[in-house]
Scaffold this active site. Structure first.
Site, short mmCIF file in Angstrom:
data_model
loop_
_atom_site.label_atom_id
_atom_site.label_comp_id
_atom_site.label_asym_id
_atom_site.label_seq_id
_atom_site.Cartn_x
_atom_site.Cartn_y
_atom_site.Cartn_z
N ASP A 68 1.06 -1.10 0.17
CA ASP A 68 0.49 -0.19 0.32
C ASP A 68 0.87 1.43 -0.54
O ASP A 68 1.38 0.99 0.15
CB ASP A 68 -0.89 -0.33 1.45
CG ASP A 68 0.02 -0.32 2.19
OD1 ASP A 68 0.75 -0.34 2.58
OD2 ASP A 68 -0.77 -0.55 3.54
N ASP A 137 -7.34 -2.89 14.60
CA ASP A 137 -8.85 -2.94 13.85
C ASP A 137 -8.73 -4.16 13.18
O ASP A 137 -9.34 -4.74 13.08
CB ASP A 137 -9.73 -2.25 13.45
CG ASP A 137 -8.87 -1.54 11.84
OD1 ASP A 137 -7.61 -2.44 11.75
OD2 ASP A 137 -9.22 -0.53 11.79
N HIS A 139 -6.79 -5.03 10.29
CA HIS A 139 -6.81 -3.96 9.05
C HIS A 139 -5.23 -5.33 8.39
O HIS A 139 -4.22 -5.02 9.16
CB HIS A 139 -7.10 -2.95 8.25
CG HIS A 139 -5.24 -2.11 8.96
ND1 HIS A 139 -5.64 -1.31 10.15
CD2 HIS A 139 -4.62 -1.93 8.86
CE1 HIS A 139 -4.83 -0.59 10.13
NE2 HIS A 139 -3.94 -1.41 9.36
N GLU A 144 -9.75 -2.06 6.13
CA GLU A 144 -10.15 -1.23 6.69
C GLU A 144 -11.88 -2.28 7.03
O GLU A 144 -12.37 -2.91 5.88
CB GLU A 144 -10.14 -0.34 7.38
CG GLU A 144 -9.53 0.94 6.75
CD GLU A 144 -8.67 1.33 7.83
OE1 GLU A 144 -8.61 0.27 9.03
OE2 GLU A 144 -8.02 2.54 8.41
#
Ligand code: F6R
Length: 251
Positions: A68, A137, A139, A144
């Site tokens: 990314d 979380d 991801h 996400e």
């Protein structure tokens, strides 16, 4: 199928992770590696630089694709993932820079950039070994938690939590880009092998969700349960919410 190996601390995990990557390069000198940024891989990248300096692993034939990149961002910006990779790995090993790929944070046409990235990886025969970190979380890449997940490389909005978490690297929260380009869940699952590294108590909840074996878009990393060859390397704190029997069964 997920396997998990618990190491005593970050250093031990990093050494083991570096050995897995080095073994892949020795097995297949022209392998394609999928790489990650963040705090988790810093130790393993420095181990790889040491192994390279000692002549024990040769990056000359290796091709890399990063997961990314922020969007928009100038690759020369010291917060870009291209800058991070050059500084923490590429400048420290004998990789051919032309064979290193990070999504272009200033691509005028992000759709074309993403499509080309996926097409290039496919043309090379896919990723042999994909390295992943995991967000608090759950991801992976910048995929996400959401109602739906994207299969391929795409533009995504960063969540408020991620913007806050990443603001530690920027001068202020307002400077954190609001978007990113990221490989999708399908791009990640297309890799032949996946290695996820996780340390610290903050990751324990996400790791416990992954190890429950269930799939939920509320924890994108849980999708790794669809893959046949995933190794999770972690420290004790990252599995502090998992019972010993679960860990023993998956080791
Ligand atoms: C980085 C990436 C992210 C990180 C994750 C964990 O390229 O794709 O998913 O792996 O946010 O980050 P750290 O390692 O900083 O806890």
């Amino acid at each position: 199928m997920i396997r998990i190996y618990k190491e005593k601390d970050y250093e031990a995990m990093s050494r083991r992770a570096a050995n897995v990557i080095a073994a892949e390069i020795i097995r297949k000198p022209d392998c394609v590696l999928g790489l990650a940024t963040g705090t988790s891989p810093l130790g393993l990248y420095s181990e790889l630089a040491t192994l390279n300096a000692e002549g024990r692993v040769d990056f000359a034939g290796v091709t890399t694709y990063n997961l990314d990149e922020y969007y928009p961002i100038d690759p020369a910006n010291d917060q870009s993932y291209r800058y991070f990779m050059n500084k923490n790995l590429f400048n420290n090993v004998n990789v051919d820079m032309d064979k290193t790929h990070v999504l272009f944070g200033q691509a005028p046409d992000w759709k074309a950039e993403c499509a080309q990235y996926d097409a290039e990886i496919e043309a090379l025969g896919g990723i042999d070994l994909q390295l992943l970190g995991i967000g608090v979380d759950g991801h992976i890449g910048f995929n996400e938690p959401a109602e739906v997940l994207d299969p391929l490389t795409h533009l995504t909005d960063l969540t408020e939590d991620t913007i806050r978490a990443n603001s530690r690297f920027f001068e202020s929260e307002a400077d954190v880009p609001r978007h990113a380009l990221t490989m999708g869940i399908g791009s990640i699952l297309s890799a032949r092998r996946i290695m996820l590294i996780a340390t610290g108590e903050a990751k324990a909840k996400a790791i416990a969700t992954v190890l429950s074996g269930k799939l939920t878009t509320a924890c994108p990393a849980s999708m790794l349960n669809l893959h046949s060859d995933v190794t999770i390397l972690c420290d004790r704190a990252a599995v502090s919410l998992c019972d010993e029997a679960t860990i023993a069964a998956l080791s």
